[in-house]
Design a protein around this motif. Sequence first.
Motif, PDB file in Angstrom:
ATOM      1  N   HIS A 247      26.914  15.113 -31.324  1.00 33.04           N
ATOM      2  CA  HIS A 247      27.920  15.238 -32.391  1.00 33.04           C
ATOM      3  C   HIS A 247      27.416  14.745 -33.742  1.00 33.04           C
ATOM      4  CE1 HIS A 247      30.580  16.282 -29.154  1.00 33.04           C
ATOM      5  NE2 HIS A 247      30.486  15.088 -28.600  1.00 33.04           N
ATOM      6  N   THR A 248      26.110  14.743 -33.941  1.00 33.03           N
ATOM      7  CA  THR A 248      25.525  14.501 -35.263  1.00 33.03           C
ATOM      8  C   THR A 248      24.610  15.677 -35.586  1.00 33.03           C
ATOM      9  OG1 THR A 248      23.694  13.223 -34.290  1.00 33.03           O
ATOM     10  CG2 THR A 248      25.632  11.999 -35.054  1.00 33.03           C
ATOM     11  N   LEU A 249      24.446  15.975 -36.872  1.00 33.05           N
ATOM     12  CA  LEU A 249      23.735  17.173 -37.295  1.00 33.05           C
ATOM     13  C   LEU A 249      22.287  17.145 -36.809  1.00 33.05           C
ATOM     14  CD1 LEU A 249      23.750  19.790 -38.990  1.00 33.05           C
ATOM     15  CD2 LEU A 249      22.967  18.392 -40.914  1.00 33.05           C
ATOM     16  N   LEU A 250      21.853  18.293 -36.272  1.00 28.25           N
ATOM     17  CA  LEU A 250      20.453  18.468 -35.864  1.00 28.25           C
ATOM     18  C   LEU A 250      19.749  19.441 -36.816  1.00 28.25           C
ATOM     19  CD1 LEU A 250      18.345  17.765 -33.651  1.00 28.25           C
ATOM     20  CD2 LEU A 250      19.058  19.853 -32.472  1.00 28.25           C
ATOM     21  N   ASP A 251      20.194  20.690 -36.852  1.00 23.83           N
ATOM     22  CA  ASP A 251      19.616  21.708 -37.735  1.00 23.83           C
ATOM     23  C   ASP A 251      20.741  22.449 -38.448  1.00 23.83           C
ATOM     24  OD1 ASP A 251      16.978  21.175 -37.002  1.00 23.83           O
ATOM     25  OD2 ASP A 251      17.085  22.517 -35.284  1.00 23.83           O
ATOM     26  N   MET A 252      20.447  22.921 -39.661  1.00 22.42           N
ATOM     27  CA  MET A 252      21.421  23.691 -40.434  1.00 22.42           C
ATOM     28  C   MET A 252      20.657  24.636 -41.365  1.00 22.42           C
ATOM     29  SD  MET A 252      24.684  22.262 -42.601  1.00 22.42           S
ATOM     30  CE  MET A 252      23.664  21.136 -43.566  1.00 22.42           C
TER      31      MET A 252
ATOM     32  N   PHE B  38       7.973  34.414 -37.612  1.00 24.87           N
ATOM     33  CA  PHE B  38       8.537  33.626 -36.519  1.00 24.87           C
ATOM     34  C   PHE B  38       7.462  32.834 -35.783  1.00 24.87           C
ATOM     35  CE2 PHE B  38      12.075  36.887 -36.527  1.00 24.87           C
ATOM     36  CZ  PHE B  38      13.043  36.003 -36.982  1.00 24.87           C
ATOM     37  N   ASP B  39       6.202  33.283 -35.850  1.00 17.85           N
ATOM     38  CA  ASP B  39       5.110  32.607 -35.148  1.00 17.85           C
ATOM     39  C   ASP B  39       4.270  31.730 -36.068  1.00 17.85           C
ATOM     40  OD1 ASP B  39       5.760  33.847 -32.694  1.00 17.85           O
ATOM     41  OD2 ASP B  39       4.693  35.661 -33.300  1.00 17.85           O
ATOM     42  N   THR B  40       4.143  32.123 -37.329  1.00 17.18           N
ATOM     43  CA  THR B  40       3.254  31.404 -38.236  1.00 17.18           C
ATOM     44  C   THR B  40       3.976  30.369 -39.095  1.00 17.18           C
ATOM     45  OG1 THR B  40       3.506  33.167 -39.883  1.00 17.18           O
ATOM     46  CG2 THR B  40       1.673  33.360 -38.330  1.00 17.18           C
ATOM     47  N   ASN B  41       5.246  30.560 -39.371  1.00 13.25           N
ATOM     48  CA  ASN B  41       5.998  29.669 -40.249  1.00 13.25           C
ATOM     49  C   ASN B  41       6.839  28.710 -39.409  1.00 13.25           C
ATOM     50  OD1 ASN B  41       8.224  28.683 -42.032  1.00 13.25           O
ATOM     51  ND2 ASN B  41       7.196  29.976 -43.535  1.00 13.25           N
ATOM     52  N   HIS B  42       6.676  27.397 -39.664  1.00 12.58           N
ATOM     53  CA  HIS B  42       7.422  26.384 -38.898  1.00 12.58           C
ATOM     54  C   HIS B  42       8.927  26.518 -39.108  1.00 12.58           C
ATOM     55  CE1 HIS B  42       8.550  22.543 -37.137  1.00 12.58           C
ATOM     56  NE2 HIS B  42       9.154  22.216 -38.273  1.00 12.58           N
ATOM     57  N   GLU B  43       9.330  26.797 -40.329  1.00 12.83           N
ATOM     58  CA  GLU B  43      10.756  26.923 -40.644  1.00 12.83           C
ATOM     59  C   GLU B  43      11.374  28.112 -39.922  1.00 12.83           C
ATOM     60  OE1 GLU B  43      12.535  28.033 -44.747  1.00 12.83           O
ATOM     61  OE2 GLU B  43      12.330  25.840 -44.752  1.00 12.83           O
ATOM     62  N   TYR B  44      10.696  29.241 -39.931  1.00 10.60           N
ATOM     63  CA  TYR B  44      11.217  30.426 -39.250  1.00 10.60           C
ATOM     64  C   TYR B  44      11.160  30.259 -37.730  1.00 10.60           C
ATOM     65  CZ  TYR B  44      11.847  33.354 -43.378  1.00 10.60           C
ATOM     66  OH  TYR B  44      12.313  33.882 -44.559  1.00 10.60           O
ATOM     67  N   GLY B  45      10.205  29.496 -37.244  1.00 11.74           N
ATOM     68  CA  GLY B  45      10.186  29.200 -35.817  1.00 11.74           C
ATOM     69  C   GLY B  45      11.403  28.411 -35.381  1.00 11.74           C
ATOM     70  N   ARG B  46      11.840  27.478 -36.217  1.00 11.92           N
ATOM     71  CA  ARG B  46      13.056  26.709 -35.911  1.00 11.92           C
ATOM     72  C   ARG B  46      14.300  27.586 -36.049  1.00 11.92           C
ATOM     73  NH1 ARG B  46      13.764  21.133 -36.196  1.00 11.92           N
ATOM     74  NH2 ARG B  46      11.504  21.022 -35.886  1.00 11.92           N
ATOM     75  N   ILE B  47      14.282  28.548 -36.987  1.00 13.11           N
ATOM     76  CA  ILE B  47      15.403  29.489 -37.122  1.00 13.11           C
ATOM     77  C   ILE B  47      15.510  30.360 -35.870  1.00 13.11           C
ATOM     78  CG2 ILE B  47      16.249  31.486 -38.417  1.00 13.11           C
ATOM     79  CD1 ILE B  47      15.065  30.222 -40.932  1.00 13.11           C
ATOM     80  N   ARG B  48      14.360  30.805 -35.355  1.00 15.84           N
ATOM     81  CA  ARG B  48      14.382  31.583 -34.115  1.00 15.84           C
ATOM     82  C   ARG B  48      14.971  30.765 -32.974  1.00 15.84           C
ATOM     83  NH1 ARG B  48       8.693  33.567 -31.843  1.00 15.84           N
ATOM     84  NH2 ARG B  48       8.369  31.309 -31.966  1.00 15.84           N
TER      85      ARG B  48
ATOM     86  N   MET C  79      24.672  28.507 -40.505  1.00 12.77           N
ATOM     87  CA  MET C  79      24.603  28.327 -39.058  1.00 12.77           C
ATOM     88  C   MET C  79      23.934  26.993 -38.766  1.00 12.77           C
ATOM     89  SD  MET C  79      23.511  32.006 -37.454  1.00 12.77           S
ATOM     90  CE  MET C  79      24.510  33.472 -37.691  1.00 12.77           C
ATOM     91  N   GLY C  80      24.446  26.286 -37.771  1.00  6.36           N
ATOM     92  CA  GLY C  80      23.857  24.987 -37.443  1.00  6.36           C
ATOM     93  C   GLY C  80      24.228  24.535 -36.053  1.00  6.36           C
ATOM     94  N   ARG C  81      23.684  23.391 -35.678  1.00  4.46           N
ATOM     95  CA  ARG C  81      23.953  22.796 -34.365  1.00  4.46           C
ATOM     96  C   ARG C  81      23.897  21.287 -34.473  1.00  4.46           C
ATOM     97  NH1 ARG C  81      18.354  24.902 -31.460  1.00  4.46           N
ATOM     98  NH2 ARG C  81      16.950  24.340 -33.158  1.00  4.46           N
ATOM     99  N   THR C  82      24.541  20.636 -33.547  1.00  5.51           N
ATOM    100  CA  THR C  82      24.602  19.182 -33.524  1.00  5.51           C
ATOM    101  C   THR C  82      24.014  18.671 -32.221  1.00  5.51           C
ATOM    102  OG1 THR C  82      26.841  19.189 -32.574  1.00  5.51           O
ATOM    103  CG2 THR C  82      26.661  19.147 -34.985  1.00  5.51           C
TER     104      THR C  82
ATOM    105  N   THR D  58      17.613  25.037 -46.103  1.00  3.40           N
ATOM    106  CA  THR D  58      17.470  24.580 -44.718  1.00  3.40           C
ATOM    107  C   THR D  58      17.550  23.055 -44.671  1.00  3.40           C
ATOM    108  OG1 THR D  58      15.056  24.477 -44.870  1.00  3.40           O
ATOM    109  CG2 THR D  58      16.012  26.542 -44.090  1.00  3.40           C
ATOM    110  N   LYS D  59      18.052  22.572 -43.577  1.00  2.00           N
ATOM    111  CA  LYS D  59      18.091  21.129 -43.304  1.00  2.00           C
ATOM    112  C   LYS D  59      17.752  20.966 -41.830  1.00  2.00           C
ATOM    113  CE  LYS D  59      20.801  17.026 -44.458  1.00  2.00           C
ATOM    114  NZ  LYS D  59      22.090  16.534 -44.986  1.00  2.00           N
ATOM    115  N   LEU D  60      16.461  20.703 -41.563  1.00  2.09           N
ATOM    116  CA  LEU D  60      15.959  20.672 -40.203  1.00  2.09           C
ATOM    117  C   LEU D  60      15.742  19.245 -39.736  1.00  2.09           C
ATOM    118  CD1 LEU D  60      13.289  23.522 -40.505  1.00  2.09           C
ATOM    119  CD2 LEU D  60      15.689  23.720 -39.842  1.00  2.09           C
ATOM    120  N   ALA D  61      15.886  19.053 -38.436  1.00  2.00           N
ATOM    121  CA  ALA D  61      15.668  17.735 -37.842  1.00  2.00           C
ATOM    122  C   ALA D  61      14.181  17.407 -37.823  1.00  2.00           C
ATOM    123  CB  ALA D  61      16.239  17.702 -36.432  1.00  2.00           C
ATOM    124  N   SER D  62      13.869  16.129 -37.791  1.00  2.00           N
ATOM    125  CA  SER D  62      12.474  15.694 -37.685  1.00  2.00           C
ATOM    126  C   SER D  62      11.912  16.089 -36.319  1.00  2.00           C
ATOM    127  CB  SER D  62      12.370  14.187 -37.887  1.00  2.00           C
ATOM    128  OG  SER D  62      13.102  13.506 -36.877  1.00  2.00           O
ATOM    129  N   ASP D  63      10.599  16.095 -36.216  1.00  2.00           N
ATOM    130  CA  ASP D  63       9.960  16.486 -34.957  1.00  2.00           C
ATOM    131  C   ASP D  63      10.327  15.541 -33.825  1.00  2.00           C
ATOM    132  OD1 ASP D  63       8.783  18.600 -36.273  1.00  2.00           O
ATOM    133  OD2 ASP D  63       6.902  17.534 -36.671  1.00  2.00           O
TER     134      ASP D  63
END
Length: 314
Positions: free
Chosen positions: A111-116, A150-160, A105-108, A228-233
């Motif tokens: 039209h460029t990748l943001l999160d995946m 979902f609250d303590t982990n940055h990665e899971y927060g971005r997944i939420r 699952m991901g989003r752009t 995971t491939k997350l966008a920078s802050d």
Amino acid sequence: MPVLQRIVKPKTHKGKRAIVNREPKLIEDLKDTLCIKGSTASQYVNNAMRDLYDLKKPSAALLQKKNIILPFEDITPIENFSRKHNAPLFMFVSNNKKRPHNLIMGRTYEHTLLDMIEFGVENYVSLKEFKTDKISTGLKPMLVFNGELFDTNHEYGRIRNLFVDMFHREVVDNVRLQGLEHVLSFTAFENKIYLRSYKVSMKKSGTKTPRVELVEIGPRMDLVVRRTKLASDDLFKQATRKPKELKVKKKKNISTDNLGSTHGRIHLGVQNINSIQTRKMKGLKKTMAERKEERKRKLPQNNDTDNSKKAKNN
């Protein structure tokens, strides 16, 4: 030398409307989702994506052809699909020996990748296997997130945040109680996210508030977080920035309490209360007896002043 891009002007009214729809807007349209099949996708994970597609309809498009794509190695084909179909969200399924039943699952953004996020689908039960009444198409779901991750982990927060973006529908001002029929529950525990889907059943309770029961309608699946491939802050902050026109300007000396009541504060200068005329109503005017008493109080003062003046003259 920089390469100049050729600007192609639309020749038909349909082309003009398509370009206008893709222009930036203050209030974004409903985000569409592309469902893409990989060349080695199994029927198991294809059915899982098909059920998610049914939950997303009508704001989703299912591509029938299989595509040789490796998103974590080269995301360019998916970005091209996103640009062509004007769909910022995507789901991609594949299957191999190292990563069986793979769901991405991901989003752009522009039209460029943001999160995946890459998930492994386990314990999948399809919509058809639940012999219960289903919900209508296009219904706005209620999203419930359980678990401390979902609250303590940055990665899971971005997944939420991605799940909210994926299953979000139109913004509404008022909600009808009978329209709250669908619940999507996400529970995070030990590197897994348990996805469950329920229908809200309202029963009679003898009071104005009905008794609420949840009936599982599917699909049911356990999502194992793999890659995971997350966008920078900075990029994520830029993608979620609100336009200035939509920001509510704070008004001075006006506040709202927890109950929604508005309170205002007025600043006045120093006032002489004795000189303010307060008796304006006829019923509040002084009676004849009150006036006579005031005159009697003033008379001794006047007599004393007259006597003191005569003593000075003598």
